[in-house]
Design an enzyme around this catalytic site. Structure first.
Site, PDB file in Angstrom:
ATOM      1  N   LYS A 307       0.821  -1.214   0.000  1.00 58.67           N
ATOM      2  CA  LYS A 307       0.000   0.000   0.000  1.00 58.67           C
ATOM      3  C   LYS A 307       0.852   1.260   0.000  1.00 58.67           C
ATOM      4  O   LYS A 307       0.389   2.329  -0.417  1.00 58.67           O
ATOM      5  CB  LYS A 307      -0.939  -0.018   1.211  1.00 58.67           C
ATOM      6  N   LEU A 308       2.073   1.153   0.488  1.00 58.58           N
ATOM      7  CA  LEU A 308       3.059   2.235   0.434  1.00 58.58           C
ATOM      8  C   LEU A 308       4.259   1.760  -0.372  1.00 58.58           C
ATOM      9  O   LEU A 308       4.626   0.578  -0.327  1.00 58.58           O
ATOM     10  CB  LEU A 308       3.535   2.631   1.833  1.00 58.58           C
TER      11      LEU A 308
END
Length: 337
Positions: A307-308
């Site tokens: 997600k990052l």
């Protein structure tokens, strides 16, 4: 030679690097930006708050970053409504993910209702305190009171100004856009002293507002009730398309997550549907990571899910968001001036 020097010679230090701690200085008339800088000299939570300001400021000052903002918890009843409204108006939020409860309370203030200072009960008298409030027709949100007649005002507002605009299936973000338009109109027509608020500002500035768990709120209950007597219904999956479109078009992306729960995950999971991930992330939460729950999970953990970006700049700050959010925003604004 001291014992410490002997230890350093005997055991080469790989983790330790010379970086002496400073001591924060405070003075009359200092800016919030100055305070955040002084925090950076210190350790523990102060150091994390200072790093959060650094990351958030960089997110806001870059024109190529699309800013996603997750807002959970009782932020509107807690007095954070104007902070978020002004961020929208100043172009610092490109997509907002929040709860039906926050939009309910936002709308109540927009159309003339008002939250009030209350109190928590004295120890040993909690039950009596809340039973008295129930008898008086007042709802309590920790130390904030809201008279129940304001919900009647809100329900009438939905019936008179919002629901009749739809006939059939509508995505939640389209529904919240119409809610913002109605809030703005009612606020203006009735000369309400309070600002028109979050949904209205989002409507004016074309910022989509996503409420992935809208049914978990008075707003959702009223939408369901209307669906029982009309063709109206909300399409939750439609918003996955809408927020994915925002993410897909982003050159760079930043996530600011206030609280946890569904808004946090909806913001973060969006990057699982596009080729890239978040380049920046700031999380303000009260929950520790040790429970394994979503609300306390760090943004470092989110990196393991993709997600990052591996190279992302991110910070998690533990603390009451009614304290940390204004500090974060005010310090960033100081630095952007």
């Amino acid at each position: 030679m001291t014992d410490d020097e002997d230890a350093a010679d005997t055991h080469p230090r790989e983790e330790f690097h010379e970086d002496p701690l400073g001591h924060a200085d405070v003075w009359a008339g200092m800016s919030v930006g100055d305070l955040a800088t002084e925090y950076g000299k210190a350790g523990i939570g102060a150091a994390e708050m200072s790093r959060a300001v650094d990351v958030y400021t960089e997110m806001l000052e870059r024109d190529d970053v699309t800013n996603f903002f997750g807002l959970a918890g009782a932020m509107v009843p807690g007095g954070m409504r104007k902070v978020v409204t002004d961020l929208i108006r100043d172009g610092h939020i490109d997509a907002l993910v929040t709860t039906g409860a926050n939009l309910t309370h936002d709308s109540i203030e927009a159309i003339g209702g008002k939250h009030h200072h209350g109190r928590t009960a004295d120890s040993g008298h909690e039950r009596d305190h809340d039973e008295q409030l129930r008898d008086e027709g007042v709802d309590r949100i920790y130390n904030v009171y809201l008279p129940q007649e304001h919900f009647t005002l809100f329900e009438n507002h939905l019936r008179d100004r919002v629901f009749d605009e739809f006939d059939g299936v509508v995505a939640t973000s389209e529904f919240t856009r119409e809610l913002g338009r109605a809030n703005l109109a009612a606020n203006d027509e009735n000369g309400v002293d309070e600002d028109a608020g979050i949904a209205a500002a989002a409507y004016e500035h074309d910022v989509p507002v996503f409420v992935p768990a809208i049914q978990d709120s008075v707003l959702g209950i009223q939408a369901w009730m209307h669906s029982q007597v009309s063709a109206f219904t909300l399409d939750a999956l439609g918003d996955l398309t809408n927020i994915t479109d925002v993410a897909f078009d982003a050159e760079k992306a930043g996530a600011t997550v206030v609280g946890g729960g569904v808004p946090k995950n909806f913001v973060l999971q969006t990057m699982l549907t596009v080729p890239d991930a978040y380049d920046y992330g700031v999380q303000l939460t009260t929950d520790p990571a040790s429970t394994g729950g979503l609300s306390g999970a760090t943004l470092d953990e989110a990196r393991s899910w993709g997600k990052l970006e591996k190279s992302a700049k991110n910070v998690t700050v533990l603390g009451d968001a009614t304290i940390t959010l204004p500090l974060l925003v005010a310090a960033a604004r100081d630095r952007l001036e």
